[in-house]
Design an enzyme around this catalytic site. Structure first.
Site, PDB file in Angstrom:
ATOM      1  N   LYS A 127       0.869  -1.188   0.000  1.00 57.50           N
ATOM      2  CA  LYS A 127       0.000   0.000   0.000  1.00 57.50           C
ATOM      3  C   LYS A 127       0.903   1.233   0.000  1.00 57.50           C
ATOM      4  O   LYS A 127       2.051   1.165   0.442  1.00 57.50           O
ATOM      5  CB  LYS A 127      -0.853   0.034   1.275  1.00 57.50           C
ATOM      6  N   HIS A 130       2.027   7.048   2.521  1.00 55.47           N
ATOM      7  CA  HIS A 130       1.568   8.384   2.142  1.00 55.47           C
ATOM      8  C   HIS A 130       1.762   9.397   3.266  1.00 55.47           C
ATOM      9  O   HIS A 130       2.221   9.059   4.347  1.00 55.47           O
ATOM     10  CB  HIS A 130       0.108   8.326   1.690  1.00 55.47           C
ATOM     11  N   HIS A 133       1.130   8.917   6.911  1.00 58.27           N
ATOM     12  CA  HIS A 133       2.040   8.131   7.749  1.00 58.27           C
ATOM     13  C   HIS A 133       3.118   8.967   8.421  1.00 58.27           C
ATOM     14  O   HIS A 133       3.867   8.471   9.242  1.00 58.27           O
ATOM     15  CB  HIS A 133       2.746   7.056   6.908  1.00 58.27           C
TER      16      HIS A 133
HETATM   17  N1  ARG Z   1      -0.542  -1.225   9.942  1.00 59.85           N
HETATM   18  C1  ARG Z   1      -1.519  -0.506  10.694  1.00 59.85           C
HETATM   19  C2  ARG Z   1      -2.161   0.568   9.816  1.00 59.85           C
HETATM   20  O1  ARG Z   1      -1.548   1.011   8.866  1.00 59.85           O
HETATM   21  C3  ARG Z   1      -0.961   0.174  11.916  1.00 59.85           C
HETATM   22  C4  ARG Z   1      -0.389  -0.782  12.919  1.00 59.85           C
HETATM   23  C5  ARG Z   1      -0.440  -0.229  14.282  1.00 59.85           C
HETATM   24  N2  ARG Z   1       0.167  -1.065  15.272  1.00 59.85           N
HETATM   25  C6  ARG Z   1      -0.396  -2.084  15.910  1.00 59.85           C
HETATM   26  N3  ARG Z   1       0.318  -2.750  16.769  1.00 59.85           N
HETATM   27  N4  ARG Z   1      -1.650  -2.397  15.711  1.00 59.85           N
HETATM   28  O2  ARG Z   1      -3.261   0.990  10.114  1.00 59.85           O
END
Ligand code: ARG
Length: 566
Positions: A127, A130, A133
């Protein structure tokens, strides 16, 4: 360094019997302006105890503190006793301390022997990485640096979103329509295209969804073909992300993302069953959180596959066993508040008292001036593009202002990237903000370039004046209002770092170094620093030096570099 607040407490303690040192410490305040003193002690508490008017008590108390070296005067003002620091003492103590400690000024060992995990950035592979982030990435990086500076052992983890049903979709889509070469030429865009196409076609042809589920199951079952494709997608995505981390100068100690926990989940599921926390609901396994007014936590789908929540529970247990953390911090958007509340509750229900050391550090949204960001609508602004544009624009400014600066490329990078990070860390995390190019890159006002420029100005003064930090300095030659105000700010810097750590708020530091820069520039404009008189020059340069050190440390804690020339 003399701790003037503690000195106030000791003085008061000698005069007040029935309050403990700690109680007094909690009562001591910092008045809103310097003409009311540096510290104030309100007497309401004593008044209640002694059944006397607070004003009279304040007056009596103030009268008993004459002839103290650390305070030039102690006065009552209504119900308060106000303490005015001996300015010479302040200047001498803080400048000596900074010159001795240099880059270590403000550091501490309060964290010794304790491990803090800071999890941040954590994008989803395949993905776009962007502009949205930027927040987690930059806040997390700064928090890690702050904890480290205070003596904690820190571990930074990028919990990559590299697992879940969407990889079933990607694998199916690739097998149908994918082309290795095309994808490798432009990985994220092309993978995104596949993903979008798959979703669109699946709306018409539900069989595709079964196929995606099948491939995710195969991934969980370690089918070699599924693993190979997944690994490839992960590798090419990470390569893209690493370009951004390089630009930002960010490193992680671990990239253990969601997939890392794939073999650690059966144990969690078994444990939840043994502890009788699991329930069946429409074929799925859940933990009921109704008594805590939350929707159920989904642990396992009816087809047996696991979920985001399951992986977070497994990750927390793994981290506790692996690192025995003191704090396990998650820098993740506030949209996920409920997700964190919910799985942390499950960990608590499992009987782990360290659940309370798992801390979600949320933040608000960033949007662009022309509207909100949306990946779904395809209005993606890549973070890499934003950073590159910041560097480009800075380069143009430098070309105009300072065409023969050495090392222009490198400095444009330090200033451009610094500007974006600074803007990001300027406000309380939880606030939403609008990304604005002009404000970010401006050399005036409360910006990164302004603070960096102040640092460069200090550096060039030191060079021009041939400052030698081993010179003996007569601090008594520093006595004007601006000199004292700068010293006050420098003196408070270590406390600001402690506060930003306690609240996980880097912006305290951002704001503080902006104040230092402003006060320093006022001084620079009103006072000649490099003067004939050697002693005065040395004294003023020692203040310039201390300012430079503190700004540099402050910027470093935010993850921003401080070039000596710009
Ligand atoms: N990958 C997730 C996102 O982009 C964020 C992860 C956050 N960390 C976690 N331990 N859940 O939304």
């Amino acid at each position: 360094m003399i701790d003037f607040r503690d000195e106030v407490v000791y003085l008061l303690k000698d005069q007040i019997e029935f309050l403990s040192e700690d109680e007094i410490k909690l009562l001591v305040e910092v008045p809103p302006s310097y003409d009311m003193g540096d510290y104030a002690f309100p007497t309401f508490r004593l008044a209640k105890e002694q059944k006397k008017s607070p004003n009279i008590i304040a007056e009596e108390l103030a009268g008993r503190f004459s002839g103290n070296d650390n305070f030039e005067k102690v006065e009552s003002a209504g119900p308060y006793v106000n303490f005015f620091i001996n300015k010479q003492k302040l200047i001498e103590t803080v400048l000596n301390e900074i010159i001795n400690k240099n880059n270590e000024y403000g550091s501490s060992n309060i964290g010794m022997g304790k491990t803090v995990i800071v999890e941040f950035s954590s994008p989803n592979i395949a993905k776009p990485f962007h502009i949205g982030h930027i927040r987690t990435t930059v806040i997390g990086n700064s928090l890690k640096k702050i904890y480290k500076f205070l003596g904690y052992n820190t571990i930074s983890i990028n919990h990559l979103g590299d697992y879940g049903t969407q990889f079933g979709m990607l694998i199916s889509a690739y097998k149908k329509w994918g082309d290795k070469e095309i994808i490798e030429s432009n990985p994220i865009q092309e993978l995104l295209k596949l993903y979008v196409r798959f979703n669109t076609e699946a709306d018409e042809n539900p069989a595709l969804k079964d196929e995606a589920r099948y491939w995710f199951k195969e991934l969980e079952n370690k089918n070699p073909e599924a693993i190979e494709l997944w690994q490839w997608i992960r590798d090419i995505s990470l390569k893209e992300f690493n370009r951004v981390y390089n630009l930002l100068n960010i490193e992680f100690d671990s990239f253990a993302g969601e997939s890392f926990y794939s073999d650690k989940m059966p144990r969690v599921i078994k444990e939840l069953e043994e502890k009788e926390l699991m329930q069946e609901s429409n074929g799925a396994q859940i933990v009921d959180l109704e008594p805590y007014s939350m929707p159920p936590a989904l642990i396992q789908k009816s087809d047996g596959s696991t979920l985001y929540t399951t992986r977070d529970i497994a990750a927390a247990i793994y981290r506790k066993e692996q690192y025995n953390f003191y704090k396990n911090i998650y820098v993740v958007a506030s949209q996920q508040n409920l997700h964190f509340k919910s799985w942390i509750k499950v960990v608590e229900l499992m009987g782990y008292d360290w659940a309370e050391d798992c801390i979600h550090v949320p933040f608000g949204m960033v949007s662009l001036e022309d509207g909100t960001l949306s990946t779904r609508k395809g209005r993606v602004v890549f973070l890499e593009d934003v950073l590159k544009k910041a560097i480009e624009s800075t380069k143009e400014i430098i070309d105009e202002r300072h065409p023969d600066l050495e090392n222009k490329e490198e400095i444009a990078k330090q200033v451009g990237i610094g500007a974006v990070i600074f803007q990001e860390l300027f406000n309380q995390r939880i606030k939403d903000y609008v990304f604005n190019w002009d404000r970010t890159l401006s050399f005036e006002g409360e910006t990164g370039p302004y603070v960096q420029y102040t640092h460069a100005r200090a550096s060039s003064l030191l060079e021009k004046g041939e400052f030698d930090m081993n010179d003996k300095v007569q601090y008594s030659l520093l006595d004007n209002e601006e000199e004292i105000n700068i010293c006050r700010l420098l003196y408070n810097f270590p406390g600001v770092i402690l506060d930003s750590c306690a609240k996980n708020e880097p912006y305290f530091i951002t704001r503080h170094i902006v104040e230092i820069a402003k006060e320093f520039n006022k001084y620079y404009n009103s006072t000649s620093i490099i003067v004939e008189d050697e002693e005065i020059k040395k004294a003023r340069l020692s203040l310039v030096y201390a300012t430079k050190i503190v700004i540099k440390t402050g910027l470093a804690l935010l993850g921003i570099e401080a070039p000596n020339k710009m």
